[in-house]
Design a protein around this motif. Sequence first.
Motif, mmCIF file in Angstrom:
data_model
loop_
_atom_site.group_PDB
_atom_site.id
_atom_site.type_symbol
_atom_site.label_atom_id
_atom_site.label_comp_id
_atom_site.label_asym_id
_atom_site.label_seq_id
_atom_site.Cartn_x
_atom_site.Cartn_y
_atom_site.Cartn_z
ATOM 1 N N ALA A 1 0.832 -1.215 0.000
ATOM 2 C CA ALA A 1 0.000 0.000 0.000
ATOM 3 C C ALA A 1 0.864 1.262 0.000
ATOM 4 N N VAL A 2 1.952 1.222 0.768
ATOM 5 C CA VAL A 2 2.870 2.371 0.801
ATOM 6 C C VAL A 2 3.500 2.572 -0.584
ATOM 7 N N SER A 3 3.913 1.477 -1.225
ATOM 8 C CA SER A 3 4.497 1.578 -2.572
ATOM 9 C C SER A 3 3.476 2.114 -3.566
ATOM 10 N N ASP A 4 2.230 1.653 -3.456
ATOM 11 C CA ASP A 4 1.164 2.166 -4.324
ATOM 12 C C ASP A 4 1.100 3.685 -4.249
ATOM 13 N N SER A 5 1.125 4.168 -3.012
ATOM 14 C CA SER A 5 1.012 5.601 -2.791
ATOM 15 C C SER A 5 2.199 6.349 -3.386
ATOM 16 N N LYS A 6 3.400 5.759 -3.270
ATOM 17 C CA LYS A 6 4.584 6.400 -3.861
ATOM 18 C C LYS A 6 4.508 6.377 -5.382
ATOM 19 N N SER A 7 3.958 5.281 -5.931
ATOM 20 C CA SER A 7 3.808 5.208 -7.389
ATOM 21 C C SER A 7 2.840 6.276 -7.883
ATOM 22 N N CYS A 8 1.817 6.547 -7.087
ATOM 23 C CA CYS A 8 0.873 7.611 -7.444
ATOM 24 C C CYS A 8 1.596 8.952 -7.479
ATOM 25 N N ASP A 9 2.439 9.211 -6.486
ATOM 26 C CA ASP A 9 3.208 10.471 -6.486
ATOM 27 C C ASP A 9 4.018 10.604 -7.773
ATOM 28 N N VAL A 10 4.617 9.489 -8.194
ATOM 29 C CA VAL A 10 5.428 9.514 -9.418
ATOM 30 C C VAL A 10 4.532 9.812 -10.626
ATOM 31 N N ALA A 11 3.351 9.177 -10.656
ATOM 32 C CA ALA A 11 2.421 9.390 -11.777
ATOM 33 C C ALA A 11 1.972 10.857 -11.876
ATOM 34 N N LEU A 12 1.994 11.547 -10.745
ATOM 35 C CA LEU A 12 1.556 12.954 -10.737
ATOM 36 C C LEU A 12 2.727 13.927 -10.589
ATOM 37 N N THR A 13 3.927 13.477 -10.953
ATOM 38 C CA THR A 13 5.104 14.349 -10.853
ATOM 39 C C THR A 13 4.846 15.653 -11.618
ATOM 40 N N GLY A 14 5.132 16.763 -10.948
ATOM 41 C CA GLY A 14 4.893 18.066 -11.575
ATOM 42 C C GLY A 14 3.503 18.608 -11.280
ATOM 43 N N TYR A 15 2.655 17.765 -10.731
ATOM 44 C CA TYR A 15 1.291 18.206 -10.387
ATOM 45 C C TYR A 15 0.986 17.899 -8.917
ATOM 46 N N ASP A 16 1.942 18.231 -8.083
ATOM 47 C CA ASP A 16 1.854 17.886 -6.655
ATOM 48 C C ASP A 16 0.610 18.463 -5.980
ATOM 49 N N SER A 17 0.148 19.598 -6.533
ATOM 50 C CA SER A 17 -0.959 20.277 -5.856
ATOM 51 C C SER A 17 -2.272 19.493 -5.980
ATOM 52 N N VAL A 18 -2.333 18.545 -6.922
ATOM 53 C CA VAL A 18 -3.578 17.783 -7.111
ATOM 54 C C VAL A 18 -3.951 17.043 -5.825
ATOM 55 N N LEU A 19 -2.988 16.348 -5.252
ATOM 56 C CA LEU A 19 -3.279 15.593 -4.019
ATOM 57 C C LEU A 19 -2.832 16.326 -2.760
ATOM 58 N N GLY A 20 -2.056 17.405 -2.925
ATOM 59 C CA GLY A 20 -1.579 18.133 -1.744
ATOM 60 C C GLY A 20 -0.801 17.193 -0.836
ATOM 61 N N ASN A 21 -1.085 17.234 0.461
ATOM 62 C CA ASN A 21 -0.343 16.384 1.399
ATOM 63 C C ASN A 21 -1.027 15.011 1.615
ATOM 64 N N LYS A 22 -2.028 14.697 0.816
ATOM 65 C CA LYS A 22 -2.819 13.486 1.077
ATOM 66 C C LYS A 22 -1.985 12.204 1.041
ATOM 67 N N SER A 23 -1.074 12.094 0.057
ATOM 68 C CA SER A 23 -0.247 10.886 -0.040
ATOM 69 C C SER A 23 0.647 10.740 1.188
ATOM 70 N N GLN A 24 1.262 11.864 1.559
ATOM 71 C CA GLN A 24 2.157 11.828 2.716
ATOM 72 C C GLN A 24 1.396 11.452 3.989
ATOM 73 N N VAL A 25 0.255 12.080 4.178
ATOM 74 C CA VAL A 25 -0.543 11.796 5.374
ATOM 75 C C VAL A 25 -0.990 10.331 5.378
#
Length: 208
Positions: free
Chosen positions: A157-181
């Motif tokens: 699940a943690v890896s999934d979340s990191k993969s999502c961050d990679v998929a949205l590279t350059g668009y960090d504001s879409v999820l904000g701090n949600k992935s980190q939290v």
Amino acid sequence: MEYYVNTFFLLSLLTILFLSHSPQSAIATTEEGNNNNNINNKQKTGHHRGAKLISKVCQNVTQKAFCSSMLLSDPNTHNANLRGLGLIALKQAATNASDISEFIKTKLNDPNVDPEVQDGASDCLEFYIDAAEQLEDSVSAQISKAYKDVETWVNVAVSDSKSCDVALTGYDSVLGNKSQVFRWLCETALTINKMLVIMANFLSLRRV
Ligand SMILES: *[C@@H]1O[C@H](CO)[C@@H](O)[C@H](O)[C@H]1NC(C)=O
Ligand SMILES: *[C@@H]1O[C@H](CO)[C@@H](O)[C@H](O)[C@H]1NC(C)=O
Ligand SMILES: CC(=O)N[C@H]1CO[C@H](CO)[C@@H](O)[C@@H]1O
């Protein structure tokens, strides 16, 4: 050095073990003198045990205050033992993964969202749906004491979340701090799971 760290850690766990198994009345007696109101006293006692256990658990994560406030936000943690606390932590992470999936769906359905962002978001949706499944399976695994599976699946699940961050590279504001939290919630669940493993090993040694 390693030896001292482990000894310290084991002592901490023994405290947790004591807190997890000590009968309510044993703690109640120590507080009796302070409070004559019986009902009030019982509630205070339950909260007392849960809060102590939570502070032990949260000492061992990076985001201590967040860990405590999340666990304390569920009233069931106030009188929970370590396994109960572990289940609650897993459920909180599972719920958050589903919530994040729902949030991502709103982005996918929003015609004002850039197509490139939509591409990333659609990958993220799959990642977070998988993360929610991994965490729901972990709840069942924890109930049957399959702690190794819990560790594996929460890490997926943690890896999934990191993969999502990679998929949205350059668009960090879409999820904000949600992935980190979300990953902080997973960290709490993993930390409790680790403690459960050590406790289970300790108890099985004692029974030999
Ligand atoms: C969980 O997920 C939702 C996603 O919409 C988010 O808004 C919320 O703040 C997250 N965090 C926690 C701790 O629940
Ligand atoms: C995450 O961001 C939101 C606003 O964007 C904020 O309200 C919230 O406190 C943040 N959560 C954490 C745990 O930092
Ligand atoms: C974040 C943190 O403090 N982690 C520690 C939790 O306990 C283990 C076992 O003693 C340590 O190795 C970690 O560094």
